[in-house]
Design an enzyme around this catalytic site. Structure first.
Site, PDB file in Angstrom:
ATOM      1  N   THR A  48      -5.701   2.277   9.566  1.00  0.00           N
ATOM      2  CA  THR A  48      -4.797   3.345  10.026  1.00  0.00           C
ATOM      3  C   THR A  48      -5.554   4.401  10.834  1.00  0.00           C
ATOM      4  O   THR A  48      -5.050   4.895  11.853  1.00  0.00           O
ATOM      5  CB  THR A  48      -4.098   4.010   8.829  1.00  0.00           C
ATOM      6  OG1 THR A  48      -3.282   3.026   8.180  1.00  0.00           O
ATOM      7  CG2 THR A  48      -3.224   5.174   9.269  1.00  0.00           C
ATOM      8  N   GLU A  72       0.814  -1.219   0.000  1.00  0.00           N
ATOM      9  CA  GLU A  72       0.000   0.000   0.000  1.00  0.00           C
ATOM     10  C   GLU A  72       0.847   1.268   0.000  1.00  0.00           C
ATOM     11  O   GLU A  72       0.631   2.188  -0.794  1.00  0.00           O
ATOM     12  CB  GLU A  72      -0.929   0.024   1.217  1.00  0.00           C
ATOM     13  CG  GLU A  72      -1.742   1.320   1.288  1.00  0.00           C
ATOM     14  CD  GLU A  72      -2.670   1.398   2.464  1.00  0.00           C
ATOM     15  OE1 GLU A  72      -2.642   0.508   3.340  1.00  0.00           O
ATOM     16  OE2 GLU A  72      -3.458   2.357   2.513  1.00  0.00           O
ATOM     17  N   ILE A  74      -0.568  -1.654   7.746  1.00  0.00           N
ATOM     18  CA  ILE A  74      -1.553  -1.383   8.795  1.00  0.00           C
ATOM     19  C   ILE A  74      -2.898  -1.175   8.103  1.00  0.00           C
ATOM     20  O   ILE A  74      -3.092  -0.181   7.393  1.00  0.00           O
ATOM     21  CB  ILE A  74      -1.193  -0.124   9.626  1.00  0.00           C
ATOM     22  CG1 ILE A  74       0.091  -0.355  10.426  1.00  0.00           C
ATOM     23  CG2 ILE A  74      -2.350   0.231  10.557  1.00  0.00           C
ATOM     24  CD1 ILE A  74       0.429   0.738  11.405  1.00  0.00           C
ATOM     25  N   ASP A  75      -3.794  -2.134   8.294  1.00  0.00           N
ATOM     26  CA  ASP A  75      -5.152  -1.986   7.768  1.00  0.00           C
ATOM     27  C   ASP A  75      -6.004  -1.484   8.937  1.00  0.00           C
ATOM     28  O   ASP A  75      -6.157  -2.171   9.934  1.00  0.00           O
ATOM     29  CB  ASP A  75      -5.661  -3.328   7.231  1.00  0.00           C
ATOM     30  CG  ASP A  75      -6.958  -3.135   6.467  1.00  0.00           C
ATOM     31  OD1 ASP A  75      -7.025  -2.176   5.665  1.00  0.00           O
ATOM     32  OD2 ASP A  75      -7.908  -3.903   6.669  1.00  0.00           O
ATOM     33  N   ASP A  81      -0.658  -4.935   3.119  1.00  0.00           N
ATOM     34  CA  ASP A  81      -1.194  -3.744   3.783  1.00  0.00           C
ATOM     35  C   ASP A  81      -0.577  -3.734   5.173  1.00  0.00           C
ATOM     36  O   ASP A  81      -0.971  -4.524   6.030  1.00  0.00           O
ATOM     37  CB  ASP A  81      -2.727  -3.821   3.855  1.00  0.00           C
ATOM     38  CG  ASP A  81      -3.322  -2.520   4.364  1.00  0.00           C
ATOM     39  OD1 ASP A  81      -4.536  -2.312   4.172  1.00  0.00           O
ATOM     40  OD2 ASP A  81      -2.579  -1.711   4.959  1.00  0.00           O
ATOM     41  N   ASP A  89      -6.108  -4.435   0.820  1.00  0.00           N
ATOM     42  CA  ASP A  89      -7.018  -4.547   1.967  1.00  0.00           C
ATOM     43  C   ASP A  89      -7.593  -5.955   2.095  1.00  0.00           C
ATOM     44  O   ASP A  89      -7.866  -6.417   3.200  1.00  0.00           O
ATOM     45  CB  ASP A  89      -8.199  -3.575   1.802  1.00  0.00           C
ATOM     46  CG  ASP A  89      -7.808  -2.121   1.953  1.00  0.00           C
ATOM     47  OD1 ASP A  89      -8.232  -1.303   1.122  1.00  0.00           O
ATOM     48  OD2 ASP A  89      -7.066  -1.807   2.900  1.00  0.00           O
TER      49      ASP A  89
END
Ligand SMILES: O=P([O-])([O-])O[C@@H]1[C@@H](O)[C@H](O)[C@@H](O)[C@H](O)[C@@H]1O
Ligand SMILES: [Mg+2]
Ligand SMILES: [Mg+2]
Length: 309
Positions: free
Chosen positions: A95, A70, A92-93, A90, A220
């Site tokens: 954020t 990402e 940190i999904d 990803d 995601d």
């Protein structure tokens, strides 16, 4: 003979565990927050740091592998999925949850070869729930096998979706009218956890019966789409047709009947595909007599004719 990517999966789990310690350490700390595509699309140094940690560890072990990350894409890398072994990350999904200390933050790592996802890992960091699936070998949460609810009756469904980062009128009116039409079926309720990966793992673990969204990205959901299907769920395009990882549209559900019920009331708003191709809905044998040119979402604003089953 199907290649066994099991050792690659084990390596992915080990670096996801390392990355989680970084997320936990940063969760309480003061954060430097930057904006990406909208005032609601946030990124922090931890997003970038975790992605760099994951990619450099993978590069060292598998130097020929490719990446779609990402934050690498946000920095200009092209998110085109080739047949090469590719890690879709990803870091940190969720954020926005991370910035607000709303305790649902996930690390999502998928691995695809020949454009087919071979395994997926979703680590819900604050819950300490490590979801994983390998193609053809089932889905697990902390090594416990997962099965979806199998629900067929949509009037008994608990549905998860996301509000996303779009703040323009068309996206928001489409999104809110979708929620209105679903609730009028009626269904039991709607939830939004704030991370697509965790939303979909809730479907895989029968905590919810379906997830739908327009606007999320391949990173995601690449991992959790496999986790849902390996848990016995179905994953389709928002129109009810064939799922397309790069289309930024998805329905993941306990059964085809529930997926169909959602597809019949929700509509997509136009959004640029992750791979930048023109947004032609996938040619699906079940698409009967539809004028495909009229379904190019980038050319035609608004709703799609519903698929005929
Ligand atoms: O940006 P991020 O936190 O990795 O991912 C988030 C997704 O998980 C969420 O479903 C969506 O609503 C947000 O707009 C954002 O895309
Ligand atoms: Mg995300
Ligand atoms: Mg992210």
């Amino acid at each position: 003979v199907m290649a066994d990517w099991g050792k690659c999966l084990d390596f992915g789990v080990s670096i996801a565990r390392q990355a989680r310690t970084v997320v936990l350490d940063a969760f309480e700390a003061q954060k430097v927050v930057s904006l990406k595509t909208s005032p609601a699309d946030l990124v922090t140094e931890t997003d970038q740091g975790v992605e760099n940690l994951l990619i450099s560890a993978i590069k060292e072990k598998y130097p020929t592998h490719k990446f779609i990350g990402e934050e690498s894409v946000a920095a200009g890398a092209s998110p085109v999925l080739t047949d090469s072994p590719t890690w879709i990350i990803d870091p940190i999904d969720g954020t926005t949850n991370f910035v607000h200390r709303f305790p649902f933050v996930a690390i999502s790592i998928a691995f695809a070869v020949n454009k087919q996802t071979e395994f997926g890992i979703v680590y819900s960091c604050m819950e300490d729930k490590l979801y994983r699936a390998q193609r053809g070998k089932g889905a697990f949460c902390n090594d416990i096998p997962l099965r979806t609810s199998g629900l067929e009756d949509i009037t008994k469904a608990l549905v998860v979706t996301e509000i996303g980062t779009e703040r323009d009128d068309l996206s928001l009116s489409t999104l809110t009218s979708n929620i209105y039409r679903l609730l009028k079926i009626p269904i039991h309720g709607i939830r939004a956890v704030g991370t697509a990966a965790v939303d979909m793992c809730l479907v895989a673990s029968a905590g919810a019966d379906a997830y739908y969204h327009v606007g999320m990205h391949c990173w995601d959901i690449a991992a959790s789409a496999l986790i849902v299907s390996e848990a016995g769920g179905v994953v389709h395009d928002i129109s009810g047709g064939k799922f397309d990882l790069m289309s930024r549209r998805v329905i993941a559900a306990s059964s085809r009947t529930v997926a169909r019920g959602i597809a019949q009331v929700v509509e997509a708003f136009p959004c640029e595909r992750d791979d930048g191709l023109p947004d032609l809905l996938p040619l699906d044998p079940k698409v009967i007599g539809l004028n495909l040119t009229s379904r190019c979402s980038t050319l035609v604003q608004g709703t799609y004719p519903k698929l005929l089953w």
